[in-house]
Design a protein around this motif. Structure first.
Motif, mmCIF file in Angstrom:
data_model
loop_
_atom_site.group_PDB
_atom_site.id
_atom_site.type_symbol
_atom_site.label_atom_id
_atom_site.label_comp_id
_atom_site.label_asym_id
_atom_site.label_seq_id
_atom_site.Cartn_x
_atom_site.Cartn_y
_atom_site.Cartn_z
ATOM 1 N N MET A 88 5.835 43.812 -6.929
ATOM 2 C CA MET A 88 5.827 42.262 -7.274
ATOM 3 C C MET A 88 6.537 42.380 -8.658
ATOM 4 O O MET A 88 6.279 43.003 -9.496
ATOM 5 N N TRP A 89 7.495 41.160 -8.766
ATOM 6 C CA TRP A 89 8.405 41.124 -10.094
ATOM 7 C C TRP A 89 8.065 39.539 -10.331
ATOM 8 O O TRP A 89 7.986 38.780 -9.536
ATOM 9 N N SER A 90 8.611 39.268 -11.527
ATOM 10 C CA SER A 90 8.591 38.075 -12.119
ATOM 11 C C SER A 90 9.840 37.618 -12.315
ATOM 12 O O SER A 90 10.922 38.233 -12.739
ATOM 13 N N ILE A 91 10.473 36.611 -11.676
ATOM 14 C CA ILE A 91 11.746 36.259 -11.509
ATOM 15 C C ILE A 91 12.018 34.930 -12.467
ATOM 16 O O ILE A 91 11.146 34.087 -12.606
ATOM 17 N N PRO A 92 13.242 34.814 -12.975
ATOM 18 C CA PRO A 92 14.431 35.669 -13.120
ATOM 19 C C PRO A 92 14.442 36.852 -13.898
ATOM 20 O O PRO A 92 15.406 37.459 -13.936
ATOM 21 N N SER A 96 14.530 46.743 1.548
ATOM 22 C CA SER A 96 14.686 46.247 3.132
ATOM 23 C C SER A 96 13.987 45.047 3.343
ATOM 24 O O SER A 96 14.468 44.550 4.398
ATOM 25 N N GLY A 97 13.630 44.442 2.342
ATOM 26 C CA GLY A 97 12.776 43.235 2.595
ATOM 27 C C GLY A 97 12.166 42.244 1.354
ATOM 28 O O GLY A 97 11.999 42.955 0.354
ATOM 29 N N ILE A 98 12.440 41.184 1.249
ATOM 30 C CA ILE A 98 11.805 40.468 0.153
ATOM 31 C C ILE A 98 11.107 39.158 0.756
ATOM 32 O O ILE A 98 11.154 38.733 1.876
ATOM 33 N N ALA A 99 10.087 38.787 -0.249
ATOM 34 C CA ALA A 99 9.155 37.670 -0.161
ATOM 35 C C ALA A 99 9.063 36.734 -1.461
ATOM 36 O O ALA A 99 8.719 37.437 -2.419
ATOM 37 N N LEU A 100 9.007 35.443 -1.290
ATOM 38 C CA LEU A 100 8.831 34.605 -2.254
ATOM 39 C C LEU A 100 7.592 34.001 -2.464
ATOM 40 O O LEU A 100 7.131 33.677 -1.345
ATOM 41 N N HIS A 101 6.773 34.186 -3.689
ATOM 42 C CA HIS A 101 5.420 33.651 -3.683
ATOM 43 C C HIS A 101 5.483 32.099 -3.256
ATOM 44 O O HIS A 101 6.481 31.375 -3.584
ATOM 45 N N PRO A 102 4.559 31.459 -2.582
ATOM 46 C CA PRO A 102 4.707 29.979 -2.268
ATOM 47 C C PRO A 102 4.396 29.338 -3.325
ATOM 48 O O PRO A 102 4.930 27.809 -3.416
ATOM 49 N N ALA A 116 8.256 39.339 -4.140
ATOM 50 C CA ALA A 116 7.752 40.931 -3.650
ATOM 51 C C ALA A 116 8.911 41.358 -2.806
ATOM 52 O O ALA A 116 9.661 40.824 -2.141
ATOM 53 N N THR A 117 9.085 42.906 -3.217
ATOM 54 C CA THR A 117 9.909 43.361 -2.536
ATOM 55 C C THR A 117 9.642 44.649 -1.786
ATOM 56 O O THR A 117 8.325 45.222 -2.339
ATOM 57 N N VAL A 118 10.196 45.244 -0.722
ATOM 58 C CA VAL A 118 9.630 46.472 0.199
ATOM 59 C C VAL A 118 10.907 47.243 0.198
ATOM 60 O O VAL A 118 12.045 46.880 0.208
ATOM 61 N N SER A 119 10.678 48.656 0.319
ATOM 62 C CA SER A 119 11.908 49.553 0.218
ATOM 63 C C SER A 119 11.599 50.973 1.101
ATOM 64 O O SER A 119 10.267 50.901 1.752
ATOM 65 N N ALA A 143 9.579 47.875 6.125
ATOM 66 C CA ALA A 143 10.724 46.898 6.513
ATOM 67 C C ALA A 143 10.626 45.699 6.025
ATOM 68 O O ALA A 143 11.553 45.050 6.228
ATOM 69 N N ASP A 144 9.279 44.971 6.224
ATOM 70 C CA ASP A 144 9.244 43.568 5.800
ATOM 71 C C ASP A 144 7.724 43.345 5.134
ATOM 72 O O ASP A 144 7.061 43.976 5.169
ATOM 73 N N CYS A 145 7.849 42.152 4.540
ATOM 74 C CA CYS A 145 6.830 41.636 3.896
ATOM 75 C C CYS A 145 6.515 40.069 4.027
ATOM 76 O O CYS A 145 7.626 39.633 4.193
ATOM 77 N N ASP A 146 5.392 39.593 3.682
ATOM 78 C CA ASP A 146 5.253 38.177 3.638
ATOM 79 C C ASP A 146 3.916 37.628 2.825
ATOM 80 O O ASP A 146 3.029 38.507 3.023
ATOM 81 N N PHE A 147 3.919 36.755 2.127
ATOM 82 C CA PHE A 147 2.941 36.108 1.475
ATOM 83 C C PHE A 147 2.115 35.436 2.118
ATOM 84 O O PHE A 147 2.272 34.807 3.048
#
Length: 620
Positions: free
Chosen positions: A367-371, A345-351, A357-360, A387-391
């Motif tokens: 938290m995931w290491s990309i790619p 439902s929501g994603i956020a990228l580390h600054p 980061a993903t929420v569901s 529903a949402d997240c933010d760093f």
């Protein structure tokens, strides 16, 4: 008309006599007319036809099954039966064994002697064979009559049952219609009741706006008075020091400026007046105090909002459009990984790091290491979907908002939830962190947004003004402005320092699902539940462009770093890419279900999307 014969004499002669038989007429009989229900006749005909068809199909199925199993022998051609066999079979059938023996003895004896005529030893006359066939046919027909009678009885029972069900459903339908009419009347009455409150609400709203304006004017007056007193105190200290030293030199230009600005002249009388003003501490008029400070006492740990100088240091690294615009082919799907067991439902990228980061809806955040898609951390604590997240701007904390009506702060160093804000009355749809890291904004289904202070751990302001659910909230980077999108079809700008609405954008005709700033802050993009995307100019408060990518809802929008490309996630499983300079729209297909979240990285090298197919996809 009929005839009768009568014998005359002994010669057996007959003669015909005409006789008339009176027939009863039905014309004079009075019949009682019985109304025929056309629906009933049609239903009876249909039931009878269905019953006959069902019996025929059952017979065909039984015969086919018997043929398949070999129970029905192949057809045999019947040849006419000879006389002796016919008599012999009849005697066997009747159980007349002694008569059979006598018959066979005499028959063969006469046959040996040649006393039998050829026509006597031929076949049985057709009349006997025909009678036997008719007898067998009568037996079969009686069997069919019994079977049809049973089928008719079953059809009658079915008809009676269906008729009862029809009457029941008809009665239920009438009851539902009555209840619906009653509800319609109740709704009309409630609308009239609500309409009677509308003028009062308008008056209260006008009074509220007037009070807020007076509060701002009083605050400005208070600040001016404080500055005036500070200038007077500085002038007084300067004059007193000059008098003590007995100096008669001229006053400096800065002292003169302060004195004239505060209305104090370089005379001994004014010096005494300033001294009298400073003998007691300054006590502002209670009527000129801030309304918020009167109702909500200031907490000693409350954070101060930083000075809003309108400078975004991130703009220094922006060098034109995103990198994908200069490459042929645009974005392409490069990585896919299963993130959750339910919809993302929501994603956020580390600054600062390549971390996502993903929420569901499965009540967890990860938290995931990309790619590469390697998992780093998992958090559990919400009792409903997230529903949402933010760093945090430093990347050391994460804020999440969920359907349980709470906003949670997670600290990575402690690997736990350090605080939970639970003052919202309904589900929280969105959250955003201030650039200073001291404040968090949240948007809820209770029609409000709230600003939370991370130092005093309390709600600093509640933003009231939307008439329906607030679906998203966002801080303008390095600013004190807040952007909200609501189901009341509006987008609003707020001042986080005062909690006042500065501007409302009207134009959507359906619920607005999300709104976002460009990095420069000069543009706003909003999307609604019918696939309409609007781009607004924050300086003129006017719509710059409108894109209709419906009829599927658009759930999330994101600008690239240059503000020239807009990505939106649609319910049709695609990510729409909009070039705001040329107006071209393209689609990135890859998700198997609705796309709930999209986000560009800061350099514009790749795009991350999450959807209802439980996956996260990276486009580069």
């Amino acid at each position: 008309m009929a005839s009768s014969g009568e014998r005359i004499g002994e010669e057996g002669a007959y003669f015909l006599e005409r006789a008339t038989i009176t027939e009863d007429s039905d014309d004079e009989f009075q019949y009682e007319e019985i109304p025929i229900d056309d629906d009933l006749v049609s239903e009876i005909d249909e039931d009878l036809n269905n019953a006959v068809r069902t019996i025929q199909e059952a017979q065909e199925d039984q015969e086919a099954a018997k043929r398949k199993e070999g129970l029905i022998p192949p057809p045999v051609t019947q040849r006419p039966e000879v006389v002796d066999d016919f008599v012999r079979n009849f005697l066997v059938k009747m159980g007349m064994s002694r008569t059979l023996d006598c018959f066979q003895t005499e028959w063969y004896e006469l046959q040996q002697r040649g006393l039998m005529n050829e026509e006597d030893v031929g076949t049985v006359p057709d009349i006997y064979c025909r009678n036997q066939q008719l007898d067998n046919q009568v037996k079969f027909l009686r069997t069919d009559v019994d079977r049809f009678r049973d089928a008719a009885m079953k059809a009658k029972e079915t008809y009676v049952k269906l008729r009862k069900e029809r009457d029941f459903h008809r009665m239920h339908h009438k009851r539902v219609v009555q209840e619906k009419n009653k509800l319609i009347d109740d709704i009309k009455r409630l609308k009239r009741h609500y309409g009677s409150y509308e003028p009062t609400l308008q008056q209260l709203k006008q009074k509220y706006e007037a009070v807020m304006k007076e509060r701002m004017l009083a605050k400005l007056e208070r600040d001016r008075a404080v500055n005036q007193v500070s200038a007077l105190q500085a002038t007084l200290r300067s004059l007193e020091s000059g008098l003590r030293e007995g100096a008669t030199q001229e006053m400096t230009k800065e002292e003169r400026r302060l004195m004239f600005a505060s209305g104090v002249g370089p005379t001994q009388q004014n010096v005494h007046r300033a001294r009298e003003m400073t003998t007691e501490p300054f006590q502002p008029d209670p009527s000129s105090m801030d309304v918020t400070q009167q109702t909500i006492p200031r907490h000693p740990k409350d954070s101060e909002f930083p000075v809003d100088n309108g400078v975004n240091p991130q703009l220094a690294s922006v060098k034109g459009p995103s990198a994908h615009l200069t490459r042929t082919g645009g974005f392409r799907l490069t990585h896919t990984f299963q993130a959750h067991s339910l919809a993302v439902s929501g994603i956020a990228l580390h600054p600062r790091k390549q971390i996502l980061a993903t929420v569901s809806d499965d009540q967890n955040w990860k938290m995931w290491s990309i790619p590469s898609g390697d998992i780093i951390m998992t958090g559990e604590g919400h009792t409903d979907w997230i529903a949402d997240c933010d760093f945090h701007p430093s990347g050391s904390q994460l804020v999440t908002a969920g359907g349980d009506g709470t906003v949670k702060i997670w600290d990575f160093s402690k690997a736990e939830c350090v605080h939970t804000f639970s003052e919202h009355q309904h589900a929280v749809w969105g959250c955003s962190w201030h650039a200073s890291g001291d404040f968090v904004a949240s948007a809820s289904m209770d029609n409000t947004s709230k600003i939370w202070d991370l130092n005093s751990l309390r709600c600093r302001f509640t933003l009231r003004g939307h008439a329906d659910s607030v679906n998203s909230v966002m801080f303008l980077p390095f600013s004190n402005n807040i952007l909200t999108a609501s189901a009341d079809k509006t987008v609003s700008l707020w001042d986080a320092r005062t909690g006042l609405c500065g501007q409302t954008f009207y134009g959507h005709v359906h619920s607005v699902n999300h709104a976002t700033f460009s990095l420069r802050g000069d543009s706003i993009a909003s999307c609604d539940s019918y696939g309409v995307v609007r781009v607004w100019d924050t300086r003129t408060c006017a719509s710059m462009a409108t894109y209709d990518v419906g009829p599927h809802p658009v759930n999330r929008a994101a600008f690239d770093s240059s503000g020239t490309v807009l990505a939106v996630g649609s319910n049709d499983g695609t990510v729409k890419m909009m070039d705001l300079t040329s107006g071209q729209v393209s689609s990135l297909a890859g998700h198997e279900d609705a796309v709930h979240a999209v986000m560009f990285d800061r350099a514009g090298d790749f795009l991350v999307s999450g959807g209802a197919d439980n996956t996260v996809r990276i486009w580069s």
